[in-house]
Motif scaffolding. Structure first.
Motif, mmCIF file in Angstrom:
data_model
loop_
_atom_site.group_PDB
_atom_site.id
_atom_site.type_symbol
_atom_site.label_atom_id
_atom_site.label_comp_id
_atom_site.label_asym_id
_atom_site.label_seq_id
_atom_site.Cartn_x
_atom_site.Cartn_y
_atom_site.Cartn_z
ATOM 1 N N ALA A 47 -5.822 6.099 1.027
ATOM 2 C CA ALA A 47 -6.262 5.779 2.383
ATOM 3 C C ALA A 47 -7.719 6.165 2.639
ATOM 4 O O ALA A 47 -8.439 5.423 3.332
ATOM 5 C CB ALA A 47 -5.344 6.451 3.402
ATOM 6 N N PRO A 48 -8.228 7.295 2.101
ATOM 7 C CA PRO A 48 -9.657 7.590 2.317
ATOM 8 C C PRO A 48 -10.586 6.495 1.794
ATOM 9 O O PRO A 48 -11.668 6.295 2.346
ATOM 10 C CB PRO A 48 -9.850 8.907 1.549
ATOM 11 C CG PRO A 48 -8.502 9.559 1.580
ATOM 12 C CD PRO A 48 -7.529 8.421 1.456
ATOM 13 N N LEU A 49 -10.189 5.799 0.734
ATOM 14 C CA LEU A 49 -11.008 4.688 0.247
ATOM 15 C C LEU A 49 -11.096 3.601 1.302
ATOM 16 O O LEU A 49 -12.173 3.017 1.520
ATOM 17 C CB LEU A 49 -10.404 4.121 -1.041
ATOM 18 C CG LEU A 49 -11.023 2.810 -1.544
ATOM 19 C CD1 LEU A 49 -12.466 3.025 -1.980
ATOM 20 C CD2 LEU A 49 -10.206 2.223 -2.696
ATOM 21 N N VAL A 50 -9.984 3.308 1.964
ATOM 22 C CA VAL A 50 -9.975 2.307 3.031
ATOM 23 C C VAL A 50 -10.955 2.715 4.128
ATOM 24 O O VAL A 50 -11.741 1.894 4.618
ATOM 25 C CB VAL A 50 -8.552 2.133 3.589
ATOM 26 C CG1 VAL A 50 -8.559 1.254 4.835
ATOM 27 C CG2 VAL A 50 -7.635 1.541 2.529
ATOM 28 N N ALA A 51 -10.917 3.980 4.497
ATOM 29 C CA ALA A 51 -11.836 4.464 5.531
ATOM 30 C C ALA A 51 -13.283 4.325 5.082
ATOM 31 O O ALA A 51 -14.161 3.934 5.875
ATOM 32 C CB ALA A 51 -11.514 5.923 5.860
ATOM 33 N N PHE A 93 0.820 -1.215 0.000
ATOM 34 C CA PHE A 93 0.000 0.000 0.000
ATOM 35 C C PHE A 93 0.855 1.267 0.000
ATOM 36 O O PHE A 93 0.339 2.359 -0.249
ATOM 37 C CB PHE A 93 -0.931 0.009 1.220
ATOM 38 C CG PHE A 93 -2.170 0.829 1.033
ATOM 39 C CD1 PHE A 93 -3.304 0.273 0.488
ATOM 40 C CD2 PHE A 93 -2.205 2.170 1.390
ATOM 41 C CE1 PHE A 93 -4.454 1.024 0.297
ATOM 42 C CE2 PHE A 93 -3.353 2.935 1.213
ATOM 43 C CZ PHE A 93 -4.479 2.357 0.665
ATOM 44 N N GLU A 94 2.167 1.152 0.284
ATOM 45 C CA GLU A 94 2.986 2.357 0.469
ATOM 46 C C GLU A 94 3.030 3.261 -0.755
ATOM 47 O O GLU A 94 3.191 4.475 -0.637
ATOM 48 C CB GLU A 94 4.415 1.972 0.862
ATOM 49 C CG GLU A 94 5.205 1.205 -0.189
ATOM 50 C CD GLU A 94 4.943 -0.286 -0.154
ATOM 51 O OE1 GLU A 94 5.395 -0.987 -1.078
ATOM 52 O OE2 GLU A 94 4.280 -0.764 0.785
ATOM 53 N N LEU A 128 -0.957 4.138 7.229
ATOM 54 C CA LEU A 128 -1.984 4.842 6.472
ATOM 55 C C LEU A 128 -2.449 6.104 7.187
ATOM 56 O O LEU A 128 -3.072 6.961 6.580
ATOM 57 C CB LEU A 128 -3.189 3.918 6.233
ATOM 58 C CG LEU A 128 -3.103 2.930 5.069
ATOM 59 C CD1 LEU A 128 -1.952 1.938 5.246
ATOM 60 C CD2 LEU A 128 -4.412 2.180 4.893
ATOM 61 N N ARG A 129 -2.198 6.181 8.483
ATOM 62 C CA ARG A 129 -2.577 7.348 9.297
ATOM 63 C C ARG A 129 -4.080 7.575 9.283
ATOM 64 O O ARG A 129 -4.576 8.682 9.102
ATOM 65 C CB ARG A 129 -1.863 8.617 8.802
ATOM 66 C CG ARG A 129 -0.353 8.516 8.761
ATOM 67 C CD ARG A 129 0.255 8.381 10.135
ATOM 68 N NE ARG A 129 1.720 8.298 10.084
ATOM 69 C CZ ARG A 129 2.478 8.014 11.131
ATOM 70 N NH1 ARG A 129 1.912 7.785 12.313
ATOM 71 N NH2 ARG A 129 3.786 7.955 11.015
ATOM 72 N N LEU A 130 -4.822 6.493 9.504
ATOM 73 C CA LEU A 130 -6.274 6.572 9.591
ATOM 74 C C LEU A 130 -6.717 6.349 11.027
ATOM 75 O O LEU A 130 -6.071 5.609 11.784
ATOM 76 C CB LEU A 130 -6.930 5.520 8.691
ATOM 77 C CG LEU A 130 -6.811 5.711 7.182
ATOM 78 C CD1 LEU A 130 -7.404 4.506 6.462
ATOM 79 C CD2 LEU A 130 -7.514 6.990 6.739
ATOM 80 N N SER A 131 -7.826 6.945 11.385
ATOM 81 C CA SER A 131 -8.397 6.701 12.709
ATOM 82 C C SER A 131 -8.775 5.227 12.818
ATOM 83 O O SER A 131 -9.372 4.654 11.909
ATOM 84 C CB SER A 131 -9.645 7.575 12.892
ATOM 85 O OG SER A 131 -10.273 7.288 14.114
ATOM 86 N N GLY A 132 -8.406 4.623 13.938
ATOM 87 C CA GLY A 132 -8.715 3.218 14.151
ATOM 88 C C GLY A 132 -7.669 2.269 13.600
ATOM 89 O O GLY A 132 -7.833 1.050 13.705
#
Length: 905
Positions: A304-308, A297-298, A327-331
């Motif tokens: 990353a917003p798609l993952v969220a 994923f790097e 990814l620096r996503l919440s959770g």
């Protein structure tokens, strides 16, 4: 044998999964050979009698073999096998009968142009009705090998025995709906054994089981083993995800914008263009309990917003991500992957029974792959251990170094590593130590190559995903022996080889590809090689496009699918280089493939980008772009811009003197005029007649066949059933002449419905069943949905309401999974469903519908075939239930009109 309840079923390393293979001998000898190879590829043990299904089977012997096996695989073609005197059944059937009731049964039936022996037909009928068996059709040994590897992967979990025990303990009430389908496991087959990761697998699996952990990222430098570890964790967890585990390789993806398409491709979600792919992904996943592995994923962190969004819209989804950066996503939760364990400092003499450290075990295994007689001895153990320490336990570095043990002794290899790496690392002090170890080992490995071998390796960096030998030969310098150079690169572990569908492909690891591209850029050749790559695939697509229509369609579809990543990369190059002719040419060359594979939406996006650039376009590029952007076969109500775009495309093609291509937009234009609340039938007929004239002038029988479907719909909307049938039948005859499954499916589908709506379910059944089998051969998922929906109409018409509900639910679930809604093409089956839901059997229909929603496609196909068998066996003149769906548009309820003189076809 089955473990006692409550006991652990974890196997010791010597206990491989055992797969019992049942078949006749002589007629299926090639299939038995590929089955053995496929089973062994997955490190399982084939259980096969050397004499196949014996004339007088030793029952005690194969009963014992079956009891000790884990999976039953049955291969069947035309022969039933010999029945010995005093026996009632052949050895072939006896093996099936004696398989333990709880044993998974994978059945593969070879297609035949001849006739099966009657007793085999009876056995196969019984197998199809056995809910313990999963069966598929195949045409040749290569296809069987692919099917078998894919299906066995579903069952190759470490705790297989425990899941079987759980299945046996799950005592469902007979009135309960059909059980939720077993999850499909789509994971790469490992090329190496995994060493030293047992604790990490347990820990990561436990964390993913925690309710609060839905996104877990494995981080670490390239080559540290993130991918291999993620695959093993996913395999461990597979039995816990009823809707499957899927691996998504992102190494071939160049930008965040391509990530939704990459995920959709692996999940089987079709990008047909009517809504954004990310929305389709949420729709397809929202009711599933599934695990996705997103690898590498790097390079697409902007996605990353798609993952969220996926996690937010699909509560049953878990994501396991491998990346060099978070990814620096919440959770998000993370685990840093460590290198393999190194040997401790030696305080006593080495002993042959002493277990090696994980790093040493990997080096020895990889050394044996290039030098089978390599052994760890008292003389070389110190050097081997020093090599792994010098490489800091990084798996990729160890694999690359081990490849050199074909020619070098461990001592010589260590000496060269010490001398070379000390020089190489000096210039990379800004990198973390483990990253330096990988990069330095790649550089060291490539410095051992000859200049022409290095040159080819750099050029291979432009490939996205796998590539063929023919493509390598195109990228090599003229006169170079590409095969010999490639062989050296494979032997050096810098390039990996894969066998797919009987062909050899090659692949660069992401870290090696990254390094190769850097070197190509340093030499000033990157853009030149990307242009050469794109030109090769443009020519390849144009040649393949001629085969995607006609008798070689299925084989061509498989071939193109294997090259999809490179085709995407070539298209992206043309668009970025503003080569509009190249971009349009590549998209146009394979347009039937985009339709079959569910990628029409992606092709539309390319052409929308071309049109949106605002640059003047050559007429041929504009004609292609307007056709692809506006093409469809089903509309609820086409926009005026669709009519204008298709009309301009046809005019441009005709002015360019390309009549067959001018006919293609007229297929869609005819349907566009026919669709909507106020059909323009005169304009539709004019477009249809113009298209027929152009196709006939060009001798394009395939185009004429597909266009006649649009013409038949004109007659159906008019209420002229007789002439609609004539056009559909003419379409089918032309499709049969071309031996084209896509065109046949369209014609059969429409003939099925017009006969069903005319009160002839028996004839309709034959058309629908043939259409379903054609779509299955082609793996055309939307066509499979059409087949299920056609046979739900048959079930409804013959009073089989519950099975109609099952097929309605299964088709709905399939459409949701592939991202193809039925709003536009529900013109027939949608009204059947509405009728059945509003009648006196509503509860029966809804009960079946709930079962169908949870079915696998293969299970639904079995139900559809059962419906077809029942309807085909009904006596002539058997009553059918009335289906009030005859009205189709402007001529609702009208009597057939006389054909206008101008009409032909």
């Amino acid at each position: 044998m089955t473990p006692a309840p409550g006991r652990s079923a974890i196997r010791t390393p010597d206990q491989r999964l055992r797969v019992f293979v049942s078949s006749t001998l002589k007629e299926l000898a090639p299939e038995r050979a590929v089955a053995r190879s496929a089973i062994e590829r997955l490190a399982a043990a084939p259980v096969m009698f050397e004499l196949g299904a014996r004339p007088h089977p030793p029952r005690d012997l194969y009963r014992a073999y079956l009891e000790q096996s884990d999976i039953f695989v049955g291969l069947y073609w035309e022969r039933y096998g010999w029945v010995a005197p005093g026996e009632d059944v052949s050895g072939l059937e006896d093996e099936y009968n004696l398989a333990p009731p709880d044993m998974p049964r994978l059945i593969y039936i070879k297609e035949t142009a001849g006739a099966r022996e009657p007793r085999l037909t009876g056995l196969l009928d019984r197998i199809r009705s056995d809910d313990r068996a999963s069966f598929k059709y195949f045409s040749d040994p290569a296809e069987l090998a692919d099917l078998l590897v894919a299906d066995l992967a579903v069952l190759l979990a470490e705790r297989f025995d425990e899941s079987r025990a759980a299945d046996r303990a799950d005592d469902r009430d007979e009135s309960d709906a059909s059980p939720a389908p077993s999850g499909r496991v789509s994971l790469p087959a490992p090329l190496t054994q995994l060493y030293g990761r047992e604790d990490a697998i347990d820990s990561i699996a436990d964390r993913l089981r925690s309710p609060e952990v839905r996104l877990l990222t494995l981080t670490g430098p390239g080559g540290i083993g993130k991918t291999r570890l993620a695959i093993e964790v996913a395999r461990r967890l597979a039995p816990e995800y009823p809707d499957g585990v899927t691996f998504v390789p992102l190494a071939p993806v160049d930008s965040a914008a391509q990530v939704p398409g990459a995920i959709a491709q692996v999940l089987g979600v079709r990008d047909t263009g009517e809504s954004p792919v990310d929305q389709k992904l949420v729709t397809a996943l929202r009711s599933r309990r599934t695990l996705l592995v997103l690898d590498n994923f790097e390079q697409v962190l902007d996605a990353a917003p798609l993952v969220a969004a996926l996690l937010s819209g699909a509560p049953g989804l878990r994501l396991l991500v491998t990346s060099r950066a978070l990814l620096r996503l919440s959770g998000e939760h993370s685990v840093e992957v460590s290198p393999l364990g190194l040997p401790p400092s030696r305080t006593r003499e080495w002993h042959p029974d002493e277990p090696p450290s994980p790093a040493v075990a990997l080096l020895v295994e990889r050394a044996r792959s290039v030098k089978p007689d390599f052994e760890l001895t008292a003389d070389n153990v110190a050097d081997v251990e020093a090599i792994t320490a010098r490489l800091e336990g990084v798996p990729l570095a160890i694999e690359l170094a081990a490849a050199r043990l074909r020619l070098l002794s461990p001592a010589a290899l260590l000496e060269r590593l010490d001398r070379r790496l000390s020089l190489l690392v000096g210039g990379q002090r800004d990198l973390p130590p483990r990253q330096r170890a990988v990069r330095s080992t790649i550089e060291w490995s490539t410095r051992l190559l000859k200049p022409d071998e290095q040159d080819l390796l750099w050029r291979l960096g432009v490939f996205a995903g796998r590539f063929s030998l023919e493509a390598v030969e195109c990228m090599a310098d003229p006169g170079a022996d590409a095969l010999a150079l490639l062989e050296t690169l494979v032997d050096s572990s810098l390039v990996r080889q894969q066998d797919r569908t009987g062909r050899s492909y090659f692949l660069l690891l992401a870290t090696v590809r990254e390094y190769a591209l850097e070197r190509l850029d340093e030499e000033g050749l990157l853009e030149q090689m990307r242009e050469r790559h794109a030109r090769y695939y443009l020519g390849w697509a144009q040649a393949s496009g001629r085969e995607v229509i006609g008798a070689g369609q299925r084989e061509c579809v498989v071939l193109v699918t294997n090259e999809r990543d490179n085709l995407r990369a070539a298209e992206r190059h043309f668009l970025d280089a503003r080569d509009w002719t190249g971009a349009a040419g590549l998209a146009w060359a394979l347009w039937p493939y985009w339709w079959i594979s569910g990628m029409l939406g992606e092709a539309k996006a390319w052409m929308e980008e071309l049109l949106a650039r605002g640059h003047p376009l050559p007429d041929d590029a504009r004609a292609v772009a307007l056709c692809i952007v506006n093409a469809s076969f089903f509309w609820e109500e086409p926009a005026p811009s669709v009519i204008a775009g298709l009309s301009e495309s046809a005019d441009l093609f005709e002015r360019l003197g390309r009549p067959a291509e001018a006919g293609v937009p007229l297929m869609s234009l005819t349907m566009a005029y026919t669709s909507g609340p106020k059909p323009e039938l005169d304009r539709a007929e004019a477009a249809h007649e113009r298209g027929l004239r152009l196709f006939r002038a060009a001798g394009d029988r395939w185009g004429e066949s597909v266009l006649l479907i649009s013409g038949g719909m004109i007659e159906l909307v008019r209420g002229d059933r007789e002439h609609a049938i004539e056009r559909f039948e003419r379409s089918l005859r032309l499709a049969d002449e071309q031996q084209d499954d896509l065109a046949r499916t369209l014609a059969l589908h429409h003939l099925g419905w017009i006969h069903l709506l005319g009160g002839d379910p028996r004839s309709a059944t034959g058309y629908f069943a043939d259409a379903l089998h054609a779509s299955l051969r082609l793996d055309h998922q939307q066509g499979i949905a059409w087949g299920l929906e056609g046979l739900l109409g048959v079930a409804g018409a013959t009073g089989d309401v519950e099975r109609a509900g099952i097929l309605a639910g299964a088709a709905e679930a399939l459409r949701e999974r592939i991202g193809v809604p039925d709003k536009a093409d529900a013109i027939f089956h949608g009204r059947v469903i509405e009728h059945l839901r509003g009648g006196q059997h509503t509860a029966e229909f809804e009960r079946g519908h709930a079962r169908g929603l949870r079915m696998l496609t293969e299970e639904a196909v079995a139900v559809a075939e059962a419906v077809a068998a029942t309807a085909a066996a009904a006596p002539d003149g058997a009553p059918s239930a009335p289906l009030p769906v005859f009205g189709l548009g402007a001529a609702d309820g009208a009597a057939p009109r006389q054909r206008q003189e101008a009409r032909t076809g």
